[in-house]
Design an enzyme around this catalytic site. Sequence first.
Site, PDB file in Angstrom:
ATOM      1  N   GLU A 283       0.841  -1.199   0.000  1.00 51.63           N
ATOM      2  CA  GLU A 283       0.000   0.000   0.000  1.00 51.63           C
ATOM      3  C   GLU A 283       0.873   1.244   0.000  1.00 51.63           C
ATOM      4  O   GLU A 283       1.916   1.298   0.673  1.00 51.63           O
ATOM      5  CB  GLU A 283      -0.916  -0.006   1.227  1.00 51.63           C
ATOM      6  CG  GLU A 283      -1.931   1.123   1.261  1.00 51.63           C
ATOM      7  CD  GLU A 283      -2.949   0.930   2.389  1.00 51.63           C
ATOM      8  OE1 GLU A 283      -3.490  -0.196   2.516  1.00 51.63           O
ATOM      9  OE2 GLU A 283      -3.193   1.893   3.128  1.00 51.63           O
TER      10      GLU A 283
ATOM     11  N   ASP B 293       0.228   5.362   0.538  1.00 56.49           N
ATOM     12  CA  ASP B 293      -0.847   6.220   1.067  1.00 56.49           C
ATOM     13  C   ASP B 293      -0.543   7.703   1.020  1.00 56.49           C
ATOM     14  O   ASP B 293       0.524   8.141   1.452  1.00 56.49           O
ATOM     15  CB  ASP B 293      -1.103   5.902   2.553  1.00 56.49           C
ATOM     16  CG  ASP B 293      -1.698   4.543   2.784  1.00 56.49           C
ATOM     17  OD1 ASP B 293      -2.308   3.996   1.874  1.00 56.49           O
ATOM     18  OD2 ASP B 293      -1.539   4.029   3.906  1.00 56.49           O
TER      19      ASP B 293
ATOM     20  N   GLU C 189      -2.828  10.483   3.005  1.00 56.67           N
ATOM     21  CA  GLU C 189      -3.985  10.716   3.859  1.00 56.67           C
ATOM     22  C   GLU C 189      -3.950  12.174   4.322  1.00 56.67           C
ATOM     23  O   GLU C 189      -2.969  12.607   4.928  1.00 56.67           O
ATOM     24  CB  GLU C 189      -3.988   9.782   5.072  1.00 56.67           C
ATOM     25  CG  GLU C 189      -4.253   8.328   4.725  1.00 56.67           C
ATOM     26  CD  GLU C 189      -4.291   7.436   5.944  1.00 56.67           C
ATOM     27  OE1 GLU C 189      -5.262   6.696   6.102  1.00 56.67           O
ATOM     28  OE2 GLU C 189      -3.325   7.497   6.738  1.00 56.67           O
TER      29      GLU C 189
ATOM     30  N   GLN D 291      -0.409  12.848   5.665  1.00 59.62           N
ATOM     31  CA  GLN D 291       0.348  11.716   6.173  1.00 59.62           C
ATOM     32  C   GLN D 291       0.585  10.731   5.037  1.00 59.62           C
ATOM     33  O   GLN D 291      -0.352  10.351   4.343  1.00 59.62           O
ATOM     34  CB  GLN D 291      -0.405  11.029   7.312  1.00 59.62           C
ATOM     35  CG  GLN D 291       0.275   9.749   7.816  1.00 59.62           C
ATOM     36  CD  GLN D 291      -0.392   9.196   9.049  1.00 59.62           C
ATOM     37  OE1 GLN D 291      -0.183   9.687  10.157  1.00 59.62           O
ATOM     38  NE2 GLN D 291      -1.201   8.155   8.888  1.00 59.62           N
ATOM     39  N   THR D 292       1.838  10.329   4.841  1.00 60.92           N
ATOM     40  CA  THR D 292       2.165   9.288   3.875  1.00 60.92           C
ATOM     41  C   THR D 292       2.615   8.044   4.622  1.00 60.92           C
ATOM     42  O   THR D 292       3.156   8.121   5.720  1.00 60.92           O
ATOM     43  CB  THR D 292       3.270   9.736   2.902  1.00 60.92           C
ATOM     44  OG1 THR D 292       4.441  10.122   3.649  1.00 60.92           O
ATOM     45  CG2 THR D 292       2.799  10.910   2.047  1.00 60.92           C
TER      46      THR D 292
ATOM     47  N   ARG E 247       5.461   3.189   8.634  1.00 59.97           N
ATOM     48  CA  ARG E 247       6.468   4.098   8.068  1.00 59.97           C
ATOM     49  C   ARG E 247       5.857   5.478   7.817  1.00 59.97           C
ATOM     50  O   ARG E 247       6.049   6.084   6.760  1.00 59.97           O
ATOM     51  CB  ARG E 247       7.022   3.519   6.771  1.00 59.97           C
ATOM     52  CG  ARG E 247       7.694   2.144   6.925  1.00 59.97           C
ATOM     53  CD  ARG E 247       8.275   1.706   5.602  1.00 59.97           C
ATOM     54  NE  ARG E 247       8.999   0.444   5.704  1.00 59.97           N
ATOM     55  CZ  ARG E 247       8.595  -0.694   5.140  1.00 59.97           C
ATOM     56  NH1 ARG E 247       7.462  -0.732   4.451  1.00 59.97           N
ATOM     57  NH2 ARG E 247       9.317  -1.795   5.252  1.00 59.97           N
ATOM     58  N   GLU E 248       5.128   5.987   8.784  1.00 60.62           N
ATOM     59  CA  GLU E 248       4.431   7.250   8.604  1.00 60.62           C
ATOM     60  C   GLU E 248       5.380   8.446   8.604  1.00 60.62           C
ATOM     61  O   GLU E 248       6.345   8.497   9.368  1.00 60.62           O
ATOM     62  CB  GLU E 248       3.388   7.459   9.705  1.00 60.62           C
ATOM     63  CG  GLU E 248       2.281   6.429   9.740  1.00 60.62           C
ATOM     64  CD  GLU E 248       2.600   5.221  10.609  1.00 60.62           C
ATOM     65  OE1 GLU E 248       3.784   5.068  11.021  1.00 60.62           O
ATOM     66  OE2 GLU E 248       1.690   4.427  10.897  1.00 60.62           O
TER      67      GLU E 248
ATOM     68  N   ASP F 252     -11.404   9.712  15.875  1.00 58.22           N
ATOM     69  CA  ASP F 252     -10.760   9.022  16.994  1.00 58.22           C
ATOM     70  C   ASP F 252      -9.240   9.140  16.940  1.00 58.22           C
ATOM     71  O   ASP F 252      -8.557   8.816  17.914  1.00 58.22           O
ATOM     72  CB  ASP F 252     -11.177   7.550  17.024  1.00 58.22           C
ATOM     73  CG  ASP F 252     -10.846   6.808  15.744  1.00 58.22           C
ATOM     74  OD1 ASP F 252     -10.829   7.443  14.670  1.00 58.22           O
ATOM     75  OD2 ASP F 252     -10.609   5.590  15.816  1.00 58.22           O
TER      76      ASP F 252
ATOM     77  N   GLY G 203      -4.427  13.644  17.444  1.00 58.93           N
ATOM     78  CA  GLY G 203      -4.520  12.335  18.077  1.00 58.93           C
ATOM     79  C   GLY G 203      -5.901  11.979  18.578  1.00 58.93           C
ATOM     80  O   GLY G 203      -6.048  11.129  19.458  1.00 58.93           O
TER      81      GLY G 203
END
Length: 292
Positions: A109, A111, A113, A126-127, A137-138, A202, A207
């Site tokens: 995947e 991403d 986001e 965010q990748t 691996r954000e 959430d 956070g």
Amino acid sequence: MAKMSSFHGLDHLLLLLVVMIISLSSVSARPASFYQDFKVTWSDNHIKPVEGGNAIQLLLDRYAGCGFASKYKYLYGRVSMKIKLVAGDSAGTVTAFYMNSDTDTVRDELDFEFLGNRTGQPITVQTNIYSNGVGGREQRVNLWFDPSANYHTYTIMWNHYQVVFSIDDVPIRVFKNNEAKGVRYPKAQPMGIYSTLWNADDWATRGGLEKTDWSKAPFYAYYKDFDIEGCVVPGPTACSSNPNNWWEGASYRQLSPADAAKNRWVAQNYMTYNYCTDKARYAVTPPECIGA
């Protein structure tokens, strides 16, 4: 007359050869329209064409989000689309654009986001990269512009050497093929192209401290100018290993000096989280982060 016929025969043979080469390559062309290459996968009554059919509107309300996906999967190439994100108070919402192999616990995947925020606060992208089911691996970057005011181009370029996430031709992240260091790299599983708009209060904003304000609903995101260039699966297996595909060329195996400077500019000024430097999470620095 016989001489003229021979020329016509040669032209016909050359035409057949060109057609065969094109068909064997199975490299996709740019989609002519959303409905030609994509399908609605979730809440079809929340997705509709707008701007005279030139764009797609996604809607999120307190009852449902929505999503769409490509009709085909691709193994290497480049995909991009122009997106205008949720305007105003978007805290708690997530708009996503990603590629996914849809293979459950061993999925690959890639991403994008986009994490909503309170009015006036920066939107964070965010990748993340999953390979054979392994993610974590954000990286997070605050966007340096208002992504709801106009359309911006978001691109994923994926070849045998690296994955590059770009915004308006600015590479915000590079994930190199570090199999030599024992790092898994997405290389064998074709991936579909997906996008969703959904509620994630959430975790999405601070956070999960900031909740979605449903009095501001419905929330809208807009998409247009879908561009897919890659090896279609199912299709000729030789396509994905063809070194002559443009995205496998020498200039796409690493960033140019100019693009590397843009990437550093983003990291130095707008990055808010990098898994590589999260010692509480990774006491031992992940090998792909060393020397990166």
